[in-house]
Design an enzyme around this catalytic site. Structure first.
Site, PDB file in Angstrom:
ATOM      1  N   GLU A  26       0.818  -1.224   0.000  1.00 35.05           N
ATOM      2  CA  GLU A  26       0.000   0.000   0.000  1.00 35.05           C
ATOM      3  C   GLU A  26       0.848   1.268   0.000  1.00 35.05           C
ATOM      4  O   GLU A  26       0.483   2.269  -0.636  1.00 35.05           O
ATOM      5  CB  GLU A  26      -0.952   0.006   1.202  1.00 35.05           C
ATOM      6  CG  GLU A  26      -0.262  -0.058   2.552  1.00 35.05           C
ATOM      7  CD  GLU A  26      -1.244   0.028   3.704  1.00 35.05           C
ATOM      8  OE1 GLU A  26      -0.791   0.284   4.833  1.00 35.05           O
ATOM      9  OE2 GLU A  26      -2.450  -0.146   3.478  1.00 35.05           O
ATOM     10  N   ILE A  79      -1.473 -10.424  -7.276  1.00 35.65           N
ATOM     11  CA  ILE A  79      -1.697 -11.114  -8.547  1.00 35.65           C
ATOM     12  C   ILE A  79      -1.879 -12.622  -8.364  1.00 35.65           C
ATOM     13  O   ILE A  79      -2.364 -13.311  -9.262  1.00 35.65           O
ATOM     14  CB  ILE A  79      -0.538 -10.853  -9.543  1.00 35.65           C
ATOM     15  CG1 ILE A  79       0.799 -11.345  -8.980  1.00 35.65           C
ATOM     16  CG2 ILE A  79      -0.478  -9.380  -9.922  1.00 35.65           C
ATOM     17  CD1 ILE A  79       1.937 -11.299  -9.996  1.00 35.65           C
ATOM     18  N   LYS A  83      17.840 -13.160 -17.103  1.00 38.19           N
ATOM     19  CA  LYS A  83      18.088 -14.376 -16.317  1.00 38.19           C
ATOM     20  C   LYS A  83      17.186 -15.536 -16.741  1.00 38.19           C
ATOM     21  O   LYS A  83      17.358 -16.664 -16.275  1.00 38.19           O
ATOM     22  CB  LYS A  83      17.924 -14.062 -14.831  1.00 38.19           C
ATOM     23  CG  LYS A  83      18.998 -13.106 -14.314  1.00 38.19           C
ATOM     24  CD  LYS A  83      18.737 -12.665 -12.891  1.00 38.19           C
ATOM     25  CE  LYS A  83      19.861 -11.753 -12.400  1.00 38.19           C
ATOM     26  NZ  LYS A  83      20.006 -10.516 -13.203  1.00 38.19           N
ATOM     27  N   ASN A 135      19.976  -5.926 -15.903  1.00 39.79           N
ATOM     28  CA  ASN A 135      19.871  -5.180 -14.651  1.00 39.79           C
ATOM     29  C   ASN A 135      19.615  -3.700 -14.923  1.00 39.79           C
ATOM     30  O   ASN A 135      20.074  -3.146 -15.915  1.00 39.79           O
ATOM     31  CB  ASN A 135      21.164  -5.322 -13.851  1.00 39.79           C
ATOM     32  CG  ASN A 135      21.461  -6.767 -13.508  1.00 39.79           C
ATOM     33  OD1 ASN A 135      21.003  -7.294 -12.514  1.00 39.79           O
ATOM     34  ND2 ASN A 135      22.229  -7.423 -14.373  1.00 39.79           N
TER      35      ASN A 135
END
Length: 606
Positions: A313, A339, A406, A443
């Site tokens: 939140e 989700i 990755k 990254n």
């Protein structure tokens, strides 16, 4: 003396100069003896001239100027005031005085006024500055760039406000400027002379003042500068020079982003606007580093509604408040949701019917996911499945999955789960009207979990800086750069693609740590030590952006490529997902084995 008192004195001096100029003009015109009939004319002419001259000077702001900082423009304005007032004065004498003022007297009066008034102000400009600090206590400073910007910086450095710095000279790559001088300071050579100049003149600070140079050139120069141990500052950009904002306060310290050396991204604004403008856009993970930047960059394209979905939140509240401040007319809908909760996702999609979805919510921390594989699967695999299924069910036009380098030949749980997420949205694309695509990149500097914030904390606490392996290499982008390309990739999507972003040259983590220490004003291994801790579980020495099977083809955007989609059996995928669901919550090895049935996890280098 107070400024107001000085200006009053200057007013009186100017008054005396007008009378003195007029008197000497009459004196020399009549060889030292002014006739009686011209004496009355002298008094009238001097009175008119002094009143008009001082009024003109007042009107043009000459008594509001700080003459210790005066410029050529100020002197020209002053001359304009004198010439105008002289012309009007002479015209008045012609029209209203019985005896015409001799033209020679008028011209000599003008010459003397210009000479003396300008001379007084030049004297004030040269000798009216505050006393400087001792020469030995100043910071020896070098400017890279002997162009317009370098001159602006030099002028400010030489002002009394910058009395803590001693400007030594300039460096410039233009050979035609070598051995020339500016402000009595030499151009000492090109970039390859920096190291010797720093040593010879004991330079403590270098200012890079070439805002129009390509980023790759600036990156090379920065690397040379920081290797000398001097503190490096930089002018932000060419737009600041054009808009006249250049000043010492607008300069900033060189940051890691400057070392990447990549030029700004060219975006297809029309293409992006076509699929975002006046559309309902949903961003999952909207409180995270990538998600919040997505929201910032989507907002200017005027979506009809921007849905900020996240589990935390505080982070959702922060991005909501920021967007309300910067885009007060944008319809923003904050949504606190997980989700992993399929029913909640269904409700969100049923209520808001998003046209475009950017799915950025994910667990990304490699070592943490190695210890908590069930959470990686629940969030990265089943969370993605929930959002993607809802997008298909409710007719979303485009769905963009934020993936990772990755996911290529993964050596980690995190990488494998991101690859499974890619596979799922690719398989769904084959049977859906929604255009599903994945965007894969490395990254991002400054994101949560990135090495940069960790290194900065370690440097601030006095070190040591910890690097896992001296040969560790990673691709890096800035967060805004990555997000720009993600949004652009969404415009290029026709469905089923894996977009790969051009990450530039790979960066050695050890060099990154050393550069960051130098940028912080310390010497690596002397002031701040670097320690090697060993590669952590799930990590690679080198990251990849493509598998051997995927290949890569160019798109119309020079920084975005497409990997060839893999052929995935939907039936087989459903079976493996069922197997994954059964092992959730079991020991890590059982979860890892189930993952490896879908995506082999390579052994990491120890």
């Amino acid at each position: 003396m107070a400024v107001k008192k000085k200006l009053v004195v200057l007013f009186v001096v100017d008054l005396l100069i007008v009378w003195f100029s007029s008197y000497t003009a009459y004196f020399f015109r009549f060889e030292g003896h002014v006739p009686g009939n011209y004496l009355h004319q002298f008094l009238e002419y001097s009175l008119i001239s002094s009143i008009l001259c001082l009024l003109a000077m007042l009107y043009l702001g000459m008594y509001r100027s700080m003459w210790q900082y005066a410029s050529i423009g100020d002197l020209l304005t002053m001359c304009k005031a004198i010439v105008i007032s002289w012309g009007v004065s002479y015209l008045i004498t012609l029209l209203y005085m019985d005896n015409r003022v001799p033209l020679g007297v008028a011209v000599r009066t003008l010459e003397t006024e210009l000479l003396l008034m300008a001379g007084v102000r030049v004297f004030w400009r040269v000798f009216g500055k505050k006393k400087r600090t001792d020469h030995d206590n100043k910071i020896p400073t070098l400017i890279f760039g002997a162009g317009d910007c370098g001159m602006l910086v030099a002028r400010e450095l030489m002002s009394s406000a910058m009395n803590d710095r001693k400007l030594v000279g300039f460096i410039d790559d233009d050979p035609q400027k070598h051995f020339l001088t500016a402000f009595h300071l030499p151009v000492l050579g090109d970039r390859y002379a920096i190291e010797s100049v720093v040593v010879e003149h004991r330079i403590k600070e270098i200012i890079i003042a070439i805002p129009s140079a390509p980023k790759a050139v600036i990156s090379e120069i920065i690397n040379i500068c920081i290797s000398t141990g001097a503190k490096v500052k930089i002018i932000p950009g060419i737009h600041d020079m054009i808009s006249g904002k250049i000043s010492f306060s607008t300069m900033r310290d060189v940051d890691v982003e400057d070392l990447l050396g990549r030029d700004p991204i060219k975006t297809d604004l029309v293409g992006i606007a076509e699929y975002v403008q006046n559309k309902v856009v949903l961003v999952t993970g909207a409180g995270g580093s990538i998600g919040s930047e997505l929201c910032r960059q989507i907002a200017p394209f005027h979506p009809s509604k921007l849905l900020l979905l996240g589990h935390g939140e505080n982070s959702i509240y922060n991005i909501e408040m920021e967007l309300k401040r910067t885009h007060p007319h944008l319809h923003i809908e904050p949504i606190i949701a997980d989700i992993q909760d399929r029913k909640r996702m269904d409700n969100v999609f049923a209520q808001h019917r998003p046209h475009v979805v950017f799915h950025a919510a994910a667990h990304k921390h490699v070592p943490l996911m190695e210890k908590n594989p069930s959470e990686a699967v629940k969030n990265n695999v089943f969370g993605t499945q929930n959002v993607a299924d809802c997008a298909d069910k409710y007719g979303t036009e485009r769905f963009v999955l934020i993936s990772s380098d990755k996911a290529v030949n993964p050596t980690s749980i995190m990488g494998a789960t991101k690859r499974i997420a890619e596979m799922y949205v690719q398989s769904l694309n084959a049977q859906s009207k929604t255009k599903f695509a994945s965007v894969r990149f490395g990254n991002v500097l400054g994101s949560r979990g990135s090495v940069i914030p960790l290194f900065k904390k370690q440097i601030a606490s006095g070190g040591p800086v910890t690097v896992t392996h001296p040969d560790m290499v990673r691709y890096f982008m800035t967060i805004p750069e990555a997000v720009q390309l993600v949004i652009q990739a969404g415009a290029l999507s026709k469905g089923g693609e894996i977009f790969i972003l051009d990450m530039g040259e790979p960066v050695r983590i050890l060099k990154l740590a050393e550069d960051l220490i130098r940028l912080s004003g310390y010497e690596p291994y002397v002031d701040i030590d670097i320690q090697f801790t060993g590669i952590r579980e799930g990590e690679k020495l080198y990251e990849e952006l493509l598998t051997a099977e995927e290949g890569a083809t160019k798109t119309q955007h020079e920084r975005i490529y497409i990997g060839k989609p893999s052929i995935i059996s939907q039936k087989e995928l459903d079976m493996e997902f069922a197997r994954l669901e059964r092992v959730l919550g079991e020991e890590p090895k059982a979860v890892k084995d189930a993952i490896e049935n879908l995506v082999p996890i390579l052994e990491y280098v120890s």
